[in-house]
Design an enzyme around this catalytic site. Structure first.
Site, mmCIF file in Angstrom:
data_model
loop_
_atom_site.group_PDB
_atom_site.id
_atom_site.type_symbol
_atom_site.label_atom_id
_atom_site.label_comp_id
_atom_site.label_asym_id
_atom_site.label_seq_id
_atom_site.Cartn_x
_atom_site.Cartn_y
_atom_site.Cartn_z
ATOM 1 N N ARG A 25 6.599 -8.450 1.669
ATOM 2 C CA ARG A 25 7.349 -7.794 2.883
ATOM 3 C C ARG A 25 7.940 -9.010 3.711
ATOM 4 O O ARG A 25 9.089 -8.948 3.918
ATOM 5 C CB ARG A 25 6.585 -7.096 4.095
ATOM 6 C CG ARG A 25 7.507 -6.545 5.120
ATOM 7 C CD ARG A 25 6.250 -5.667 6.084
ATOM 8 N NE ARG A 25 5.916 -4.612 5.371
ATOM 9 C CZ ARG A 25 4.919 -3.885 5.711
ATOM 10 N NH1 ARG A 25 4.070 -4.178 6.845
ATOM 11 N NH2 ARG A 25 4.513 -2.694 5.141
ATOM 12 N N ASP A 68 -1.254 6.766 6.589
ATOM 13 C CA ASP A 68 -1.294 5.502 6.779
ATOM 14 C C ASP A 68 -2.025 5.204 8.273
ATOM 15 O O ASP A 68 -2.414 6.010 9.024
ATOM 16 C CB ASP A 68 0.122 4.896 7.117
ATOM 17 C CG ASP A 68 0.184 3.345 7.128
ATOM 18 O OD1 ASP A 68 -0.832 2.993 6.397
ATOM 19 O OD2 ASP A 68 1.226 2.749 7.317
ATOM 20 N N THR A 99 -5.366 -1.300 7.110
ATOM 21 C CA THR A 99 -5.681 -2.806 7.257
ATOM 22 C C THR A 99 -6.956 -3.083 7.725
ATOM 23 O O THR A 99 -7.299 -4.376 7.867
ATOM 24 C CB THR A 99 -4.586 -3.281 8.312
ATOM 25 O OG1 THR A 99 -4.543 -2.620 9.378
ATOM 26 C CG2 THR A 99 -3.025 -3.014 7.631
ATOM 27 N N LYS A 148 0.836 -1.429 0.028
ATOM 28 C CA LYS A 148 0.073 -0.082 0.107
ATOM 29 C C LYS A 148 0.698 1.284 -0.015
ATOM 30 O O LYS A 148 0.653 2.085 -0.815
ATOM 31 C CB LYS A 148 -0.893 -0.166 1.145
ATOM 32 C CG LYS A 148 -2.074 -1.356 1.219
ATOM 33 C CD LYS A 148 -2.809 -1.170 2.477
ATOM 34 C CE LYS A 148 -2.375 -1.545 3.773
ATOM 35 N NZ LYS A 148 -1.699 -2.790 3.743
ATOM 36 N N THR A 149 1.903 1.379 0.912
ATOM 37 C CA THR A 149 2.684 2.443 0.785
ATOM 38 C C THR A 149 3.716 2.532 -0.226
ATOM 39 O O THR A 149 3.653 3.802 -0.653
ATOM 40 C CB THR A 149 3.691 2.338 2.108
ATOM 41 O OG1 THR A 149 2.935 2.064 3.298
ATOM 42 C CG2 THR A 149 4.410 3.335 2.161
#
Length: 347
Positions: free
Chosen positions: A228, A119, A168, A74-75
């Protein structure tokens, strides 16, 4: 004798090792273009059209919300949008914006066309969220000065900006806020093993790490379908190979990930403990969340939000109205004997 303190910039900028890789590895491994960004094709296609249409009209792109489990990019998408639009990106998070004044300070310091990335936006408090509505819709900031009968409202015009938000927990975002993301609300999906292999291959090149194909596949299949996690396992396997002076092959990867207590389908020690308690102490279930959390000495939220999702995804756990039940696949994976009434429990 006084010693000179290092400047702040010396701590956080331009720290590179001998191979030229930025010491902030997570940032260094981020894709720098749409071509380098692997997966999430449906999102990329939609966002590309959004950006191109806005550029052709001479407008800033509309506000966008990305949601999904952590570690899916997302980032990274927010940074890519900033690079594609050639605009500055200002980064903050929901918990960091505690007061209305914090948000006002951020918004009034934006330049025309800037991108504001928030975020974990679901953690904004209600008062801050109310101020965000007119800023997103009309490009104005309403500030109330004073209290009681003498209170008055000042309206400040804001430069045109794009809000990109990530979360999330999309269900915790209020409907009024969610509806204001006119550019789209996009869910990021988990990655396939093929996509993870491409990501690991790219990351290993950036890290100047030689990795054979079997080792690459081994990391991918244990990475819980998450980039990740894949990059984290790659870095730990690289460290293990370096310290033990070994080639980074399949055997070395297995040894490194076994040290991290990650098994061949990506379960960690907490995942296995959950299943072992469920099967051994509670005969495979059904058992309630509170009971199993107490047996594990874990918080209920940790069990429900951190441990259970991957077990459900892998088909090792069933959530029923009666409680949690371990599936036949969980028995087989952990080496437990399958009881005769297991199928009855799953009905």
């Amino acid at each position: 004798m006084s010693s000179k303190k290092p400047e702040k910039s010396e701590k956080v900028l331009k720290n590179k090792d001998s191979s030229g890789v930025d010491s902030f590895l997570d940032q260094a491994l981020r894709p720098n273009s749409w071509e380098e960004y692997i997966g999430q094709n449906h999102i990329k296609d939609n966002v590309k059209i959004l950006l191109r249409a806005a550029e052709e009209r001479g407008h800033v792109p509309e506000h966008v919300l990305f949601y999904g489990p952590p570690g899916l990019g997302k980032t990274t998408l927010a940074h890519l949008i900033a690079k594609e639009t050639r605009k500055q990106i200002k980064i903050t998070s929901g918990p960091a914006i505690e007061k209305v004044g914090d948000l006002a300070s951020i918004l009034t310091n934006l330049s025309p066309g800037d991108i504001l990335f928030i975020d974990e936006i679901h953690r904004l408090n209600k008062a801050v969220e109310e101020i965000l509505y007119p800023a997103m819709e009309s490009g104005v900031l309403d500030i109330i000065i004073g209290k009681g009968p003498s209170a008055r409202t000042i309206q400040l015009d804001l430069p045109a900006f794009t809000l990109i938000a990530a979360t999330t927990r999309v269900a915790l975002i209020s409907s009024p806020l969610r509806s204001r993301f006119s550019g789209g609300v996009f869910r990021l999906e988990f990655y396939s093993n093929d996509e993870l292999e491409k990501i690991i291959r790219r990351s290993s090149k950036l890290l100047n790490t030689e990795l054979d194909e079997e080792a690459l596949k081994e990391i991918a299949k244990r990475s819980r379908f998450t980039p990740r996690t894949a990059n984290y396992f790659l870095k730990r396997a690289r460290d293990y190979a370096q310290v033990h002076k070994k080639a980074l092959d399949k055997k070395t990867v297995k040894e490194a990930l076994n040290m991290l207590a990650v098994d061949d389908i990506g379960l960690n020690s907490s995942d296995r403990k959950f299943l072992e308690i469920l099967i051994d102490k509670f005969s495979g279930g059904p058992v309630g969340l509170k009971t199993i959390a107490a047996a594990m000495s874990e918080e209920e939220a940790t069990v429900e939000e951190v441990i259970e999702p991957y077990l459900l995804q892998m088909g090792l756990l069933e959530r029923t109205s009666r409680g949690r039940i371990a599936t036949e696949k969980a028995y087989v994976h952990l080496g437990f004997e399958i009881s005769g009434d297991l199928q009855k429990k799953l009905l």
